[in-house]
Design a protein around this motif. Structure first.
Motif, mmCIF file in Angstrom:
data_model
loop_
_atom_site.group_PDB
_atom_site.id
_atom_site.type_symbol
_atom_site.label_atom_id
_atom_site.label_comp_id
_atom_site.label_asym_id
_atom_site.label_seq_id
_atom_site.Cartn_x
_atom_site.Cartn_y
_atom_site.Cartn_z
ATOM 1 N N HIS A 250 -19.900 25.372 -38.972
ATOM 2 C CA HIS A 250 -20.589 26.405 -39.931
ATOM 3 C C HIS A 250 -20.732 27.768 -39.186
ATOM 4 O O HIS A 250 -20.729 28.795 -39.654
ATOM 5 C CB HIS A 250 -21.321 25.937 -40.716
ATOM 6 C CG HIS A 250 -22.581 25.446 -40.243
ATOM 7 N ND1 HIS A 250 -22.297 24.114 -39.555
ATOM 8 C CD2 HIS A 250 -23.946 25.578 -40.335
ATOM 9 C CE1 HIS A 250 -23.669 23.585 -39.187
ATOM 10 N NE2 HIS A 250 -24.659 24.477 -39.609
ATOM 11 N N TYR A 251 -21.141 27.796 -37.942
ATOM 12 C CA TYR A 251 -21.499 28.888 -37.080
ATOM 13 C C TYR A 251 -20.178 29.237 -36.252
ATOM 14 O O TYR A 251 -20.303 30.145 -35.551
ATOM 15 C CB TYR A 251 -22.487 28.412 -36.212
ATOM 16 C CG TYR A 251 -23.825 28.577 -36.971
ATOM 17 C CD1 TYR A 251 -24.211 29.760 -37.532
ATOM 18 C CD2 TYR A 251 -24.738 27.501 -37.155
ATOM 19 C CE1 TYR A 251 -25.344 30.016 -38.496
ATOM 20 C CE2 TYR A 251 -25.960 27.672 -38.067
ATOM 21 C CZ TYR A 251 -26.127 28.816 -38.740
ATOM 22 O OH TYR A 251 -27.259 28.819 -39.517
ATOM 23 N N SER B 52 -20.788 22.924 -47.199
ATOM 24 C CA SER B 52 -19.595 22.077 -47.363
ATOM 25 C C SER B 52 -18.452 22.604 -47.116
ATOM 26 O O SER B 52 -17.808 23.206 -47.914
ATOM 27 C CB SER B 52 -19.824 21.364 -48.891
ATOM 28 O OG SER B 52 -20.976 20.784 -48.882
ATOM 29 N N VAL B 53 -18.041 22.567 -45.886
ATOM 30 C CA VAL B 53 -17.008 23.355 -45.445
ATOM 31 C C VAL B 53 -15.627 23.443 -46.145
ATOM 32 O O VAL B 53 -15.175 24.501 -46.599
ATOM 33 C CB VAL B 53 -16.700 23.028 -43.894
ATOM 34 C CG1 VAL B 53 -15.619 23.930 -43.427
ATOM 35 C CG2 VAL B 53 -17.803 23.456 -43.124
ATOM 36 N N GLN C 133 -25.029 24.638 -52.255
ATOM 37 C CA GLN C 133 -24.031 23.439 -51.804
ATOM 38 C C GLN C 133 -24.205 22.223 -52.371
ATOM 39 O O GLN C 133 -24.327 21.219 -51.893
ATOM 40 C CB GLN C 133 -23.963 23.387 -50.224
ATOM 41 C CG GLN C 133 -24.029 24.516 -49.341
ATOM 42 C CD GLN C 133 -22.597 25.000 -49.462
ATOM 43 O OE1 GLN C 133 -21.492 24.438 -49.208
ATOM 44 N NE2 GLN C 133 -22.217 26.614 -49.761
ATOM 45 N N GLY C 134 -24.134 22.169 -53.854
ATOM 46 C CA GLY C 134 -24.320 21.047 -54.600
ATOM 47 C C GLY C 134 -23.744 21.489 -55.950
ATOM 48 O O GLY C 134 -23.857 22.455 -56.311
ATOM 49 N N GLY D 171 -37.896 26.463 -48.193
ATOM 50 C CA GLY D 171 -37.794 25.130 -47.294
ATOM 51 C C GLY D 171 -37.553 24.088 -47.993
ATOM 52 O O GLY D 171 -37.901 22.833 -47.832
ATOM 53 N N SER D 172 -36.370 24.092 -48.935
ATOM 54 C CA SER D 172 -35.992 22.962 -49.868
ATOM 55 C C SER D 172 -34.566 23.090 -50.160
ATOM 56 O O SER D 172 -34.104 24.249 -50.352
ATOM 57 C CB SER D 172 -36.906 23.081 -51.285
ATOM 58 O OG SER D 172 -36.110 22.032 -52.240
ATOM 59 N N PHE D 173 -33.615 21.973 -50.236
ATOM 60 C CA PHE D 173 -32.534 22.143 -50.837
ATOM 61 C C PHE D 173 -32.344 22.764 -52.057
ATOM 62 O O PHE D 173 -31.286 23.198 -52.327
ATOM 63 C CB PHE D 173 -31.814 20.531 -50.909
ATOM 64 C CG PHE D 173 -30.509 20.529 -50.994
ATOM 65 C CD1 PHE D 173 -29.897 20.635 -49.444
ATOM 66 C CD2 PHE D 173 -29.688 20.582 -52.111
ATOM 67 C CE1 PHE D 173 -28.469 20.458 -49.421
ATOM 68 C CE2 PHE D 173 -28.358 20.139 -51.895
ATOM 69 C CZ PHE D 173 -27.778 20.236 -50.737
ATOM 70 N N LEU D 174 -33.469 22.816 -52.794
ATOM 71 C CA LEU D 174 -33.517 23.451 -54.223
ATOM 72 C C LEU D 174 -33.831 25.159 -54.066
ATOM 73 O O LEU D 174 -33.863 25.725 -55.048
ATOM 74 C CB LEU D 174 -34.596 23.032 -54.913
ATOM 75 C CG LEU D 174 -34.608 21.639 -55.607
ATOM 76 C CD1 LEU D 174 -35.769 21.026 -56.230
ATOM 77 C CD2 LEU D 174 -33.207 21.218 -56.497
ATOM 78 N N PRO E 144 -28.951 28.088 -44.420
ATOM 79 C CA PRO E 144 -30.259 27.277 -44.310
ATOM 80 C C PRO E 144 -29.988 25.827 -43.978
ATOM 81 O O PRO E 144 -30.945 25.089 -43.585
ATOM 82 C CB PRO E 144 -30.772 27.534 -45.821
ATOM 83 C CG PRO E 144 -29.711 28.000 -46.856
ATOM 84 C CD PRO E 144 -28.776 28.601 -45.597
ATOM 85 N N TYR E 145 -28.829 25.634 -44.210
ATOM 86 C CA TYR E 145 -28.529 23.929 -43.938
ATOM 87 C C TYR E 145 -26.849 24.262 -43.897
ATOM 88 O O TYR E 145 -26.296 25.014 -44.079
ATOM 89 C CB TYR E 145 -29.099 22.865 -44.803
ATOM 90 C CG TYR E 145 -28.716 23.298 -46.293
ATOM 91 C CD1 TYR E 145 -27.257 22.739 -46.989
ATOM 92 C CD2 TYR E 145 -29.585 23.735 -46.949
ATOM 93 C CE1 TYR E 145 -26.803 23.076 -48.270
ATOM 94 C CE2 TYR E 145 -29.253 24.262 -48.454
ATOM 95 C CZ TYR E 145 -28.080 23.650 -48.978
ATOM 96 O OH TYR E 145 -27.612 23.904 -50.287
ATOM 97 N N THR E 146 -26.087 22.926 -43.404
ATOM 98 C CA THR E 146 -24.812 22.777 -43.209
ATOM 99 C C THR E 146 -24.189 23.017 -44.460
ATOM 100 O O THR E 146 -24.057 22.307 -45.434
ATOM 101 C CB THR E 146 -24.539 21.606 -42.790
ATOM 102 O OG1 THR E 146 -25.206 21.484 -41.426
ATOM 103 C CG2 THR E 146 -22.962 21.648 -42.408
#
Lengths: 392, 392, 392, 392
Positions: free
Chosen positions: D31-32, D245-246, D61-62, D222-225, D241-243
């Motif tokens: 991703h980077y 979904s490529v 990403q969900g 600081g949350s997936f939400l 903020p996180y990986t």
């Protein structure tokens, strides 16, 4: 650029199953990679099962016309008498190959909407002693008809005549058997009823045909046209006469595997059921089938006599450009006389796609001013599919 | 079943770019679909750019051996004198085609680790008046050598000799130009330096060659081997002589587009730079290149003289089975005399894959007891890649 | 637009096997299609085999950070004492989640190049009665280290402490077993050592953990963060709490199947062998591993202390832009202190790709002026791979 | 194992274009990787065009339920008054989120076959001073209805009420505009009318909504939400903020590109035309649409009131198992009361697939004994498609 169609329901090549394309896209192997050689052998074994034969099979690396020319080039020698059965454009075309290799053509012809009568074959063979080969097109894609191959093969057996069979669009459409039907060289294509990609010739060769190829004057070797090269190289020595089309082989193995997973009997029944339903739909629209009798209608395409006052281009362009459905026109001498709805191969030979095709066909007829009750054809086709069951 | 290899670094077909396989897996179009016809025309236009020519190009639907046989069959007639240059197995093989079509072969040969001297060509043409054709292999994949095609072409021009060029693995390896180099019929393959899939012959045809094909006795028409059929059908009438291999065409268009995105000049430089680096690596291992002089070494594969005491099978099986790397043995007369490290095409001709190959090669040599300093070859190869820049 | 890299050897997501991408590209099914429900169940069964567990497994539909947050959110309640083991950035980060859900963090930390000593865990648990949870990162990808998870789990068992385990890059790197190692909630990612695509959290849940999730105050239900929702819906009622990522599931099933075809033991050994070889290569270049002791080095990436006088960006940009190889920098607090060579997953964890990576690494070091003997690292790595055998 | 369906015409996820799957299958990038970061930015830019907005867009990403929960979690704080519009299962469900985050729900409900009247919204806002948020489902997939979102938005503007809009199956079905329609947080899904793969939430955020998210008590970070995490990381600092979904991103970019190639206006018109035709077909079969008035019928699915004497399972199982066509049942409270024919997204919203679906629907009704004239529905649908033109 013109956009690709939504549905390719032509006379081949046609839409294939998504799985086939994924399998085709496997990494390219070197043809002498041990994994590829095993794969090639495995594919040949599957092909024998699909052909329902113990005869050798040869996979030539060019579309079926290569196999047809190769068969003629390998067997026909100057002066050979060939009884050529002509019930359509492709049958007639084979005469060109007979001539090319010096054969003497005896033609048994019927109008291009009819099929050969096996009794006429017997008469012709009686009337022409010394015929060496009989050439016949099993499924005449341009006419949407098929010939009674099994019965014709039986007649040839009586006379000891070697058969050259174009079953390019016949394999998968009928439950043939080279041994039982007396087919000496039978050439099929992956891109017709098997629903594969174009680029290969699938050939079943009887022991007698092998002997003949080897015993003719100047056996054909050392050529892209040589079937013997495949015997000498692949069948005897497990090497290739030239580089095979690796990804085409992947696609072929995929469709053979898919076909056998369905089972040949059921595969053929499904193909025929869809063809029957298509004809029911066409008749319900008040249109006329091109074949003179329905029992000779092919399973790969349904040929429809051109409705009065319409042109082929009107219908096809409307279907293709407005609705994204590609179908085929008449071919060669039949151009303008008919159009062909396609339903060959597992991606097409299904109620969903048949309904889509007929609905768009009806809609296009209406668009160009032909009186048609929308839904009538689809309804009749679906009615004819009573008993269809994907899960069976 | 043997697992597929990790890297297919053979003499072709070889690993292709993932993009090529994705493009190949596009839905199958009917060849007379308007979108496919546009696509075919567009692909031919790209091919002209890759060939750097204004000549007509023909894409025959079988791997390059078809194009080679077709060229011979289309041009050579009984009694025609053909000067056949032989610097390897493929050059020698062409004599078979010359014979087959009744030509009279005059051979100019060098050992299979050497290249043809253009001055010798001049001498041979002076010594043999009436030579109609010169046949030459540009890049002798089995020997890992290339001939000075440009200079040879220039000599032929002086003598008005028509050239038949096997550049199957040459297109993409050198910056050729049919017009400037005097190449009349040049046959290439997508599955070599262009990094495509096997199954097509890519042919550039000069106006003089067209005239010759049409004016020879019995011009070759109506055959899978006919190049004229493509002129008559596709080039003149925008129709196909037979069903093209639709998905092979998708893959071809993809590699042509990728090639042109790099630019021909840079594409060729990269190919050559990797070949140079490979040779540096091989030499650093104390091994001997097969070509007698490095300047005649091919860009598609690096042929290495078999190290004393080792067998081809030992090296290759170890590389393939233990490390998943497929390379090629010597071919034909050269079998057992050399092995070939492959680096043809954009998926292979890259520092990453070269390093992987050399590292596994070294490792395999060590495994089978050949004294080698692990890393020496890779290091020398990478040193030779000074200035490499993907982003340039 | 920047071109994609040739090799993605980062810290995840990384290059996957071509087969995985083909499988991912299967047609999208409705999640309540009977075929998809069977497929989902089958995938969960495969996941249990890969986790080597009889515990329930839950596949949450977001990348592993979702699983980590979900575990904390499902279990930690205000006032809960959590012993958080910190040996790197990810371990430290978990404290954020503990705080977020009201837990009381007791930290046991070591420098970020070291690993946790199980005896210190025992001491900490003795010193802090009432600890409910221990949280630990199995494989600290940012540091390239791993913690002795089995031994830590055993200590927790003595104290009846429930374990929350981040094994995102640990599954596939060691032969773990939730039951034997006492892992209550273990969260893995498909995109690390399994070589899958990112977008899912793979969670193994012990019966005790389930009980705890249900008995805490305000059990977490009705949220994208809820693990219990998956128990209530999927495990108990065979329905989904929300729409799963269908194609991610296809890719997951593919990698699980591929992993099991290798066999877990062998899969892990291969991963470790490549990591060992990478370290040998790095040391041969005179560079310093970041982990303080080699036995704590992770199998997913090899972290290298930044060589004096170089910057992270210099190395990585050279590798990426000139040679198309993407590797990862230090992360968070470790940024600039190290770089990481990646070798996670079956597409990467292979001698070919390791050699390619090291060769490009060496080449890039040389390009930016760092004294290195080209080939030295590759050679040492390949030497360390004595006994490697793809066919075994 | 049950075979996959021929056509996935469910309520989402549904069949996607083959091109989308090929694009999804591109090699996984880190991703980077600079190429991925450019790609992500480019995709966000395309998403803005599809949303027809200058507002920031966030791609979580969900699947869309994540975006819905995230919106509630980011904005609703204890005591906040939320006017929740309920015209179906999804509208009702949102109350759960309001409650979860402490909001005070004021419900404005209509039967689940009806739509919200904007005047009632005005009345409700007048009657309930202090309402902070209005939550509304644009397109109620379970009911096959849509609410007059533009008019509702206008009312909210009068009152300064911030709008939370579930347009998961609305984007692509109507020509919406966050700015003109006063949509503060609008959440869409790629797997509905855009015809993409499931696994992402597409969110448009107004400046006012950003301010609110930052100014509420305990801003959600600081949350997936967290939506703010994406602002802080991606929008401000070009990091994740996180990986992500490529491969889901690859698929999303593909569908956005395809959508814009059609043009938003035309894309929406096609979607609506097919829905209209489907309703015409259903009515011609003598069946009753579930929506109380046709003008509130959704464009994504056509909900049909369960015909007397039939069960949902009878119809659906027959369609799925005998004919390979997957459609959706009623959902939640509506289970058993209706069935839904799907036509969302470009792969489905086409005359061919609509005809296939209706033909199989008719056939299945007949199979289970319901009196239906085969072809009647298809015919009426095709009649309603007068003027359709793929080439336009």
């Amino acid at each position: 650029m013109t956009k690709p169609p939504r549905l390719n329901l032509a006379a081949g090549p046609v839409d294939v199953m998504p799985e086939t394309l994924r399998d085709m896209a496997k990494p390219v192997m070197y043809h002498y990679d041990p994994a590829f050689k095993e794969f090639f052998a495995h594919t040949c074994a599957l092909l024998q099962q699909v052909f329902r034969t113990q005869y050798d099979v040869v996979i030539m690396q060019g579309e079926a016309i290569l196999g047809l020319e190769a068969a003629a080039a390998s067997l026909i020698r100057p002066g050979d008498k060939v009884l050529n059965l002509v019930s359509g454009v492709f049958g007639k075309w084979f005469e060109f190959f007979i001539d090319k290799f010096g054969g003497h053509t005896i033609e048994l012809a019927v109008p291009y909407n009819d099929a050969i009568d096996p009794n006429e074959v017997r008469k012709a063979l009686n009337a022409n002693p010394g015929v060496k080969y009989l050439s016949v097109v099993h499924s005449e894609t341009p006419s949407g008809t098929h010939n009674p191959l099994k019965e014709i093969g039986a007649v040839c057996k009586e006379f000891g005549v070697l058969t050259l069979v174009d079953t390019v669009s016949g394999l998968g459409a009928e439950l043939l058997s080279p041994e039982e039907w007396n087919l000496d060289v039978a050439i099929a294509g992956p891109q017709k009823c098997l629903g594969g990609t174009p680029g290969l010739s699938l050939i079943s060769v009887s022991p007698v045909a092998w002997e003949r190829m080897e015993s003719v004057a100047n056996p054909l070797r050392g050529s892209f046209l040589s079937i013997l090269d495949w015997r000498d190289a692949w069948l005897k020595e497990n090497r290739f006469p030239y580089t095979p089309s690796v990804n085409e082989m992947y696609a072929l193995e995929s469709v053979l595997r898919q076909t056998l997973a369905v089972g040949m009997e059921r595969f053929v029944e499904r193909q025929q059921a869809i063809a029957r339903a298509c004809r029911a739909g066409v008749k319900a629209l008040g249109l006329k089938l091109w074949p003179v009798r329905e029992e000779i209608a092919a399973s790969c395409v349904t040929a429809i006599a051109m409705p009065d006052g319409l042109t082929d281009a009107q219908i096809r362009d409307t279907m293709r450009h407005r609705y994204g459905v590609m179908i085929s026109p008449g071919y060669g001498d039949l151009h303008g006389k008919l159009i062909r709805l396609g339903h060959m191969g597992p991606a097409q030979a299904h109620p969903t796609i048949l309904a889509a095709q007929l609905a768009v066909f009806e809609r296009a007829l209406k668009d160009i001013g032909y009186p048609v009750q929308l839904g009538a054809g689809v309804g009749a086709a679906m009615a004819a599919l009573d008993g269809w069951d994907d899960a069976a």
